[in-house]
Design an enzyme around this catalytic site. Structure first.
Site, PDB file in Angstrom:
ATOM      1  N   GLU A 112      20.316  26.894  66.038  1.00  0.00           N
ATOM      2  CA  GLU A 112      19.680  27.098  64.719  1.00  0.00           C
ATOM      3  C   GLU A 112      20.592  28.150  64.087  1.00  0.00           C
ATOM      4  O   GLU A 112      21.061  29.083  64.703  1.00  0.00           O
ATOM      5  CB  GLU A 112      18.170  27.570  64.946  1.00  0.00           C
ATOM      6  CG  GLU A 112      17.490  26.648  65.550  1.00  0.00           C
ATOM      7  CD  GLU A 112      15.680  27.272  65.633  1.00  0.00           C
ATOM      8  OE1 GLU A 112      15.470  28.455  65.110  1.00  0.00           O
ATOM      9  OE2 GLU A 112      15.000  26.638  66.502  1.00  0.00           O
TER      10      GLU A 112
ATOM     11  N   LYS B  98      20.566  31.831  62.449  1.00  0.00           N
ATOM     12  CA  LYS B  98      19.760  33.241  62.191  1.00  0.00           C
ATOM     13  C   LYS B  98      19.676  33.633  60.853  1.00  0.00           C
ATOM     14  O   LYS B  98      20.703  33.922  60.445  1.00  0.00           O
ATOM     15  CB  LYS B  98      20.537  34.212  63.395  1.00  0.00           C
ATOM     16  CG  LYS B  98      19.687  35.445  63.506  1.00  0.00           C
ATOM     17  CD  LYS B  98      20.034  36.286  64.621  1.00  0.00           C
ATOM     18  CE  LYS B  98      19.455  37.684  64.671  1.00  0.00           C
ATOM     19  NZ  LYS B  98      18.710  38.302  63.780  1.00  0.00           N
TER      20      LYS B  98
ATOM     21  N   ASP C 292      18.679  35.973  57.667  1.00  0.00           N
ATOM     22  CA  ASP C 292      18.911  37.369  57.646  1.00  0.00           C
ATOM     23  C   ASP C 292      17.945  37.750  56.491  1.00  0.00           C
ATOM     24  O   ASP C 292      18.159  38.073  55.608  1.00  0.00           O
ATOM     25  CB  ASP C 292      20.529  37.831  57.294  1.00  0.00           C
ATOM     26  CG  ASP C 292      20.577  39.322  57.331  1.00  0.00           C
ATOM     27  OD1 ASP C 292      19.667  39.877  57.911  1.00  0.00           O
ATOM     28  OD2 ASP C 292      21.459  39.722  57.184  1.00  0.00           O
TER      29      ASP C 292
ATOM     30  N   TYR D 258      10.687  29.067  61.969  1.00  0.00           N
ATOM     31  CA  TYR D 258      11.428  28.600  63.127  1.00  0.00           C
ATOM     32  C   TYR D 258      10.679  28.774  64.322  1.00  0.00           C
ATOM     33  O   TYR D 258      11.338  28.628  65.428  1.00  0.00           O
ATOM     34  CB  TYR D 258      12.796  29.385  63.141  1.00  0.00           C
ATOM     35  CG  TYR D 258      12.465  30.972  62.968  1.00  0.00           C
ATOM     36  CD1 TYR D 258      11.770  31.792  63.716  1.00  0.00           C
ATOM     37  CD2 TYR D 258      13.112  31.609  61.921  1.00  0.00           C
ATOM     38  CE1 TYR D 258      11.755  32.929  63.606  1.00  0.00           C
ATOM     39  CE2 TYR D 258      13.136  33.000  61.578  1.00  0.00           C
ATOM     40  CZ  TYR D 258      12.303  33.671  62.705  1.00  0.00           C
ATOM     41  OH  TYR D 258      12.178  35.166  62.301  1.00  0.00           O
TER      42      TYR D 258
ATOM     43  N   LYS E  38      25.664  36.864  67.316  1.00  0.00           N
ATOM     44  CA  LYS E  38      25.757  37.351  65.850  1.00  0.00           C
ATOM     45  C   LYS E  38      27.209  37.236  65.175  1.00  0.00           C
ATOM     46  O   LYS E  38      28.194  37.417  66.093  1.00  0.00           O
ATOM     47  CB  LYS E  38      25.326  38.924  65.968  1.00  0.00           C
ATOM     48  CG  LYS E  38      23.924  39.095  66.155  1.00  0.00           C
ATOM     49  CD  LYS E  38      22.999  39.611  65.018  1.00  0.00           C
ATOM     50  CE  LYS E  38      23.139  40.757  64.924  1.00  0.00           C
ATOM     51  NZ  LYS E  38      22.275  41.493  63.868  1.00  0.00           N
TER      52      LYS E  38
ATOM     53  N   CYS F 110      38.409  59.434  29.627  1.00  0.00           N
ATOM     54  CA  CYS F 110      37.699  58.037  29.315  1.00  0.00           C
ATOM     55  C   CYS F 110      39.094  57.176  29.047  1.00  0.00           C
ATOM     56  O   CYS F 110      39.764  57.361  28.192  1.00  0.00           O
ATOM     57  CB  CYS F 110      36.823  58.064  28.192  1.00  0.00           C
ATOM     58  SG  CYS F 110      36.087  56.161  27.988  1.00  0.00           S
TER      59      CYS F 110
ATOM     60  N   CYS G 268      38.348  55.470  25.498  1.00  0.00           N
ATOM     61  CA  CYS G 268      38.365  55.956  24.237  1.00  0.00           C
ATOM     62  C   CYS G 268      38.857  57.477  24.039  1.00  0.00           C
ATOM     63  O   CYS G 268      39.058  58.242  23.040  1.00  0.00           O
ATOM     64  CB  CYS G 268      36.779  56.175  23.513  1.00  0.00           C
ATOM     65  SG  CYS G 268      35.913  57.429  24.585  1.00  0.00           S
TER      66      CYS G 268
ATOM     67  N   CYS H  30      31.536  59.357  30.504  1.00  0.00           N
ATOM     68  CA  CYS H  30      32.224  59.334  29.142  1.00  0.00           C
ATOM     69  C   CYS H  30      31.209  59.727  28.161  1.00  0.00           C
ATOM     70  O   CYS H  30      30.106  58.757  28.024  1.00  0.00           O
ATOM     71  CB  CYS H  30      32.804  58.174  28.569  1.00  0.00           C
ATOM     72  SG  CYS H  30      33.127  58.207  26.876  1.00  0.00           S
TER      73      CYS H  30
ATOM     74  N   CYS I 111      32.418  54.897  22.089  1.00  0.00           N
ATOM     75  CA  CYS I 111      33.091  54.403  22.998  1.00  0.00           C
ATOM     76  C   CYS I 111      32.881  52.907  23.107  1.00  0.00           C
ATOM     77  O   CYS I 111      31.756  52.384  23.597  1.00  0.00           O
ATOM     78  CB  CYS I 111      32.850  55.018  24.358  1.00  0.00           C
ATOM     79  SG  CYS I 111      33.844  54.518  25.851  1.00  0.00           S
TER      80      CYS I 111
HETATM   81  S1  IVH Z   1      13.161  33.043  67.093  1.00  0.00           S
HETATM   82  C1  IVH Z   1      10.882  34.746  70.747  1.00  0.00           C
HETATM   83  N1  IVH Z   1      14.814  31.924  65.315  1.00  0.00           N
HETATM   84  O1  IVH Z   1      16.065  37.226  64.229  1.00  0.00           O
HETATM   85  C2  IVH Z   1      11.778  34.208  69.526  1.00  0.00           C
HETATM   86  N2  IVH Z   1      14.356  34.122  65.038  1.00  0.00           N
HETATM   87  O2  IVH Z   1      16.199  39.403  66.806  1.00  0.00           O
HETATM   88  C3  IVH Z   1      11.405  34.804  68.334  1.00  0.00           C
HETATM   89  N3  IVH Z   1      15.443  35.284  63.380  1.00  0.00           N
HETATM   90  O3  IVH Z   1      12.846  38.887  64.845  1.00  0.00           O
HETATM   91  C4  IVH Z   1      12.455  34.602  67.291  1.00  0.00           C
HETATM   92  N4  IVH Z   1      16.622  33.461  62.400  1.00  0.00           N
HETATM   93  O4  IVH Z   1      13.553  37.891  62.633  1.00  0.00           O
HETATM   94  C5  IVH Z   1      14.179  32.999  65.564  1.00  0.00           C
HETATM   95  N5  IVH Z   1      15.948  30.657  63.643  1.00  0.00           N
HETATM   96  C6  IVH Z   1      15.646  31.882  64.265  1.00  0.00           C
HETATM   97  C7  IVH Z   1      15.722  33.134  63.442  1.00  0.00           C
HETATM   98  C8  IVH Z   1      15.080  34.220  63.908  1.00  0.00           C
HETATM   99  C9  IVH Z   1      16.382  34.636  62.131  1.00  0.00           C
HETATM  100  C10 IVH Z   1      15.361  36.637  63.054  1.00  0.00           C
HETATM  101  C11 IVH Z   1      13.777  37.188  63.622  1.00  0.00           C
HETATM  102  C12 IVH Z   1      13.783  37.617  65.021  1.00  0.00           C
HETATM  103  C13 IVH Z   1      15.285  38.256  64.839  1.00  0.00           C
HETATM  104  C14 IVH Z   1      15.496  38.338  66.558  1.00  0.00           C
END
Ligand code: IVH
Length: 670
Positions: A111, A113, A115, A224, A311, A406, A409, A424, A430
């Protein structure tokens, strides 16, 4: 059909349309039809307060009553994941799983991750009960009111879609790139500090005490992780696919794989393709798909053994600094910009990076011809993170010296005490400052003259048609039409937009003036307090400081703006064109100044209203809620159990202590 049935029908329909639009991206009706249904429901609900439903689609607009977040202990702790930045560690994870499962076949769910910030949603009988942030993993903030404003989070699940009686679903609240960029553009125009990245923006927004603000900020949520006693499937992947049917948005990039090689392929693919996703991602999450296998693998103290996060590295490149140029903003603030040899970074070609201010340039002892490291993290604007001193050679150019005048001007720049930026000071002549102010004036949250844009403003400025905001109201048709039909048509639109703007309410006119530090919220407070521009123009520092949310910096800026004769003349001209210079009758009616100029301390526990409601009442009647008792306190609004120390202090200073009944009588809200 009775009105009660109609309300129920409308609620169900609106929940479904919400899902079609925000989760599936497949609206079945137009926005206008949606609004019509919503209005019908709002009217009916207003007539039937006894049918109130906290999960009605109408509840998504939020409220501006201040909220303090309650702490909630998580039913199951919210753990985080072990992180890795390289594929060797992914292989080690894979091998640990193989060993842990003693050779059983298994699948991995890959999946994105996301942010943002993690959230836990709790549902009972298909209705959202409450929502909690991760907090410290053991307990978090109850942010239910804010979460309800996020349109892709279902409040009521469709009947018969098979959801369990009770469950928890976790996911990530995000601010999509598009909303993030728009928000920062607005904040820039209002001179409010920018959010560094969408995660900070989402987190700042979700923790806002004012859910009406959250409702405007366009957050999204991807789920998720499904948890509960009777969740439908032993496959994580299948559970999420079912959750999608119940109305949740899930990451569509999810994929089940059977080998390490497929995991690597997934990582390589999405490391590139993620750049086209509407939201920020910072890695890949790998999870053992079978929940029985997850159980047998178990947890370490900190994180599950059945999952890992890979990551992405923030991309960094080196290139050569060729020149430093300087931009002048609408307030006269000078931003130095590095112009570099073009370099590929996170999917785009980068030629420019901000250098922030003079101190930043000095810190790196920057020279023309320097080899610089550029990074594009969560931020949109790339930044220079380092200089490669070893790469300096005989071709090194001169040291970068900050300009003294500036670039637009020629006026000598100033640097105010305590500020990092140079300005300025020539605000009246300006060019970029003038154009910037006009752009701010016409912007959506100000006068909203959307038939005009920056290019047109620049053209009018160049031709001498418009040199300040009041000139907009003096534009004549012959000056801007002519050439062809197209041009005539757009001239009509522009003139119409300008003419209609005279109806924009006073508080937005005040914001539109572009007084330094007076953002949308400050403008609103000032408008409510002073009610018209003349009172505001005459206000003393002390009076300004009486207004909620106005501190010395804003107050001084207001005084200095109104003391400038050019600005006074500007106001007179705008007034003569019919712009709103006072609050409307309706706005006046909703507020009073019974408590104007009074500082009120709230203490104790109340019977009729919550503390936050009392705070809102004080503000609505022109007063100011302050935290501690001093000689300046006008009175104390006291409930049960007022702290003895406070009571003693009030008595000593001879400050009146008022109970709830007396207070409500005073403001005629009894
Ligand atoms: S699963 C026990 N799935 O990443 C498993 N986490 O360091 C729980 N996050 O705190 C997390 N995308 O905020 C999971 N597809 C994803 C995610 C995800 C982002 C974040 C989440 C978690 C942190 C893990």
């Amino acid at each position: 059909m009775g009105e009660k049935e109609r309300i129920e029908q409308l609620r169900a329909e609106l929940h479904r349309h919400n899902y079609q639009y925000y989760v599936l991206n497949q609206p079945e009706i137009s926005d206008m039809e949606f609004d019509q249904l919503m209005h019908e429901l709002q009217d009916l609900e207003a007539r039937h307060p006894e049918l109130f439903d906290a999960n009605s689609p109408t509840q998504r607009v939020g409220s501006d009553l201040n909220q303090d977040f309650k702490q909630v202990v998580h039913k199951r702790p919210m753990l985080s994941l072990a992180n890795t930045y390289n594929k060797d560690e992914v292989r080690e994870f894979y091998q640990r799983v193989e060993e842990g499962l003693s050779g059983q076949p298994f699948q991995i769910c890959c999946e994105m991750k996301f942010d943002g910030l993690s959230i836990s949603l709790h549902y009972l009988d298909g209705r959202l009960q409450y929502a909690v942030t991760r907090g410290d993993g053991v307990q978090g903030d109850d942010v239910t009111a804010n979460v309800k404003t996020i349109p892709s989070i279902p409040l009521v699940l469709p009947e018969g879609s098979g959801y369990p009686h009770e469950f928890e679903i976790r996911g990530e609240v995000l601010m999509p790139w598009e909303s993030f960029e728009a928000l920062n553009r607005e904040r820039e125009a209002a001179e409010e500090p920018l959010f560094a990245n969408p995660r900070n923006a989402a987190s700042g927004t979700l923790k806002s005490k004012n859910s009406a603000v959250v409702a405007q900020r366009k957050l999204d949520a991807y789920l998720y992780y499904l948890l509960g006693e009777d969740i439908p499937s032993e496959s994580h992947y299948d559970n999420l696919q079912l959750a999608k049917k119940w109305g949740f948005k899930i990451g569509e990039q999810m994929k089940l794989v059977n080998s390490l090689q497929e995991i690597y392929d997934y990582i390589d693919y999405w490391n590139e393709a993620r750049k086209d996703l509407p939201v920020a991602t910072d890695g890949i999450v790998l999870k053992v798909n079978s929940i029985a296998q997850q159980r047998s693998l178990g947890m370490t103290a900190k994180s599950p053994r059945w999952a890992i996060a890979y990551k992405f590295m923030a991309e960094k490149q080196t290139t050569v600094l060729r020149e430093v140029s300087y931009q002048v903003g609408r307030t006269g603030a000078i931003t130095p910009v590095a112009n570099m040899d073009p370099v590929h970074l996170s999917g785009t070609i980068v030629r420019r990076a901000t250098l922030n201010n003079e101190d930043f340039i000095k810190k790196f002892d920057l020279h023309i011809g320097d080899h610089v490291f550029v990074e594009k993290g969560g931020e949109i604007i790339p930044k220079i993170v380092d200089v490669d001193l070893d790469a300096r050679d005989e071709n090194l150019g001169p040291r970068v010296e900050f300009i003294t005048h500036c670039p637009e001007c020629g006026t000598p720049l100033v640097r105010y005490e305590g500020e990092a930026a140079h300005y300025c000071p020539n605000d009246t002549a300006c060019p970029p400052q003038i154009k910037g102010r006009i752009e701010h004036f016409i912007s959506r949250k100000a006068m909203n003259i959307d038939s005009l844009g920056p290019e047109t403003i620049a053209e009018y400025y160049r031709r001498g048609i418009v040199r300040d905001i009041a000139d907009l109201y003096e534009i004549r048709r012959y000056q801007i039409s002519g050439a062809n039909r197209q041009k005539d048509k757009s001239a009509t639109k522009i003139l119409q937009g300008i003419a209609e703007s005279v109806n924009v309410p006073f508080e937005r006119v005040l914001y539109a003036l572009g007084i330094r530090f007076v953002g949308e919220i400050a403008a609103k407070s000032l408008a409510r307090y002073f009610k018209n521009i003349d009172a505001l123009a005459k206000a003393s520092l002390d009076e300004l400081l009486q207004v909620n949310g106005i501190g010395t910096i804003i107050a001084q800026s207001v005084i200095s703006w109104f003391s400038n004769p050019q600005n006074q003349w500007l106001i007179e001209r705008l007034r003569s064109y019919g712009l709103q210079m006072e609050l409307s009758e309706e706005e006046l009616a909703a507020h009073s100044d019974t408590l104007a100029g009074q500082s009120i301390v709230i203490s104790g526990v109340f019977a009729y209203h919550s503390r936050d409601e009392y705070k809102a009442l004080i503000e609505r009647h022109g007063g100011k809620n302050v935290g501690s008792i001093s000689a300046k306190t006008s009175f104390v609004l006291a409930g049960e159990n007022m702290g003895p120390a406070k009571l003693e202090k009030a008595t000593k200073l001879g400050i009146k202590v008022m109970n709830e009944d007396e207070f409500l009588t005073l403001i005629k809200e009894k």
